[in-house]
Design an enzyme around this catalytic site. Sequence first.
Site, PDB file in Angstrom:
ATOM      1  N   CYS A  35       0.825  -1.213   0.000  1.00 52.42           N
ATOM      2  CA  CYS A  35       0.000   0.000   0.000  1.00 52.42           C
ATOM      3  C   CYS A  35       0.859   1.263   0.000  1.00 52.42           C
ATOM      4  O   CYS A  35       0.359   2.348  -0.225  1.00 52.42           O
ATOM      5  CB  CYS A  35      -0.893   0.063   1.220  1.00 52.42           C
ATOM      6  SG  CYS A  35      -2.154  -1.192   1.245  1.00 52.42           S
ATOM      7  N   ASP A  37       2.219   2.589   2.667  1.00 49.86           N
ATOM      8  CA  ASP A  37       2.461   3.054   4.027  1.00 49.86           C
ATOM      9  C   ASP A  37       1.889   2.093   5.057  1.00 49.86           C
ATOM     10  O   ASP A  37       0.969   1.329   4.787  1.00 49.86           O
ATOM     11  CB  ASP A  37       1.974   4.492   4.266  1.00 49.86           C
ATOM     12  CG  ASP A  37       0.582   4.748   3.732  1.00 49.86           C
ATOM     13  OD1 ASP A  37      -0.161   3.778   3.561  1.00 49.86           O
ATOM     14  OD2 ASP A  37       0.246   5.927   3.510  1.00 49.86           O
ATOM     15  N   CYS A 105      -3.186   9.653   5.376  1.00 53.86           N
ATOM     16  CA  CYS A 105      -2.137   9.435   6.374  1.00 53.86           C
ATOM     17  C   CYS A 105      -2.704   9.618   7.785  1.00 53.86           C
ATOM     18  O   CYS A 105      -2.357   8.882   8.705  1.00 53.86           O
ATOM     19  CB  CYS A 105      -0.972  10.403   6.165  1.00 53.86           C
ATOM     20  SG  CYS A 105      -0.106  10.140   4.614  1.00 53.86           S
TER      21      CYS A 105
END
Lengths: 276, 392
Positions: A35, A37, A105
């Site tokens: 992915c 991260d 994030c």
Amino acid sequence: MWEYTDKVKDHFLNPRNVGVIEDPDGVGEVGSLSCGDALTLFFKLDAQGRIKEAKFQTFGCASAIASSSALTEMMIGKTLEEAEKITNDDIASFLGELPKEKMHCSVMGQEALEKAIACYRGETIKKPEGNLICECFGITDRQIEAAVRDHRLFTIEDVTGHLKAGGGCGKCHENIQSIIDQVQGKPKAMRPEPAPLTNIQKIRLIEETLEREIKPTLHQDGGDIELVDVDGHRVMVKLRGTCAGCKASQVTLKNTVEAKLRELVSKDLVVEEVRS
Amino acid sequence: MKIIYVDNNATTKVAPEVLDAMLPYFSERYGNASSMHSFGGGLIVDIRRARTQVADLIGARPEEILFTSGGTESDATAIHAALQSYPHKRHIVTSRVEHPAIKNLFERYEKNGYRVTFIPVDGQGRLDQNALFESLREDTAIVSIMWANNETGVINSIDEISREVRSRGILFHTDAVQTVGKIPIDVSHNGVDLLSMSGHKFHGPKGIGALYIRKGTKFKPMVVGGHQEGGRRAGTENVPGIVGMGKACELAGRHLGDVGTRVRQLRDKLEHALLHSVPRSMANGGQAERLPNTTSIAFEYVEGEAILLMMNEYGICASSGSACTSGSLEPSHVLRAMGVPFTAAHGSIRYSLSHYSTEEEIDFIIAKMPPLIERLREMSPFWKQAAEAALH
């Protein structure tokens, strides 16, 4: 180049609380190498039930590292009841701002926190419900609906920025757009429900789908699948070859086999593995 | 802070000689080359000189050079011309690792009903030439294969491929934007019909490029209007840009030797040092023939954007094949086409040197990179696992 706030840069270049807690009270892992991260979050409680220590390890871009660092700062000193109220928007505003393409994030931070708290309480996080829409990042229609509603997203880019959904091969863009249209009030003409299948039709269709759509993929990895029984909406299968005993087989069952059967046979099918 | 610039495949600095050559054309000799008065019309001489300088660098004749606004326009013009000239041919061929200027263009033609074959590459980024030749059919209008790849520097055997394609009566275009000025090119000895180049990739200015069109190639203009460029591209000539590009070509010809030897040695030094001092690193396309100035190094288990921003703290400018630097979430299509695993593709950094790169700069990078990667790996949840697994 992204426009990062000074606070993002600071938390990226001087991340707080990097590392591992050897005997943690809670651990949450999210993301993966593919992915792009991933985050592992650890915490430890004091006698009063407050988070006295939080640590993280992150693989990812600057905003992923900064979001993780910010999250640990925000958690420390809070009770779990207080900590579980932290949302991804809180993480983003703690950092000043995140570019909208990078909101995922902060979402990763929130998810790791949920998982770590669930881990402490001995609960398991329910797998995201709904039908798989984005195969690249494993995002379902329910997740997309919720994000579109809660964060007032209006474009596919917004959804990708938030959930990553649609950021890979792009095949699901049409589906994402129709979810946005549905939630944001541009209802499409409802398609008439097809007539229900008879049992025989259903079994035949399942067998055909397995042969045509699923077996070739599994064969590539040396695996195989066999239909054992169909009971109402339950489809019982046996995994063979390398699939049997493969750790990822449950993922394959849900993401590939079940998703394909739901797409091509009937929306309410549930695939179950029968072990021999 | 001193800037260490190793991002020359993105763009280059304008050479001082180029800037000097251009300056008079802004506010002293600012005329329009189409004018009847000699103040403007006389500029035709300057444009002609520049056209010759460009032609000389690639072994072409001046009348085969068309000035454009840059590489992207040259690519679009070439493909447009081919498809307009052969409207009954509905099949086009390219590779899986092209620059977006070609990739997105071909994808658009595909949506508009053309059949497109995307030729794969091997693990080192080398084109599957047999697949290319086998894909050709009677209604193939054009084959477009980049001369060298912008991310890895891997060079395709354009001389050989173009001759074969041409011998079958099919047009051949090459995007040579990364190649011109880095290795010798001679279109008089191969089968290239159309070749794209861009001024700012070899110390010329931005906003100017050229398309080589082999004499006798059918052509239809994309931009219509005035009769500039022999009616093949309308619009008032960008005289300062054209003069600058001409000068840049002249200099590039003189510097080819330096780029092929000294710059190549610096690149090799950088690559060897990093591969040696950073565990779990590898050169993407390192086994293939490559441009002398480019190396793409994959640092496993770290993410490219984070690496670039840490390098930025030292003033080191490079690029990455990582997803996070672009809006997309997938790592570079070039590295994915080569089968580079996700672990490595996300952490790939491209260093691209130039005639102006110095040994001191390379030594600085060699000193700064290993601890920087180490620091990010310490933060990565996968690193310890991977390092331990490697020991067993």
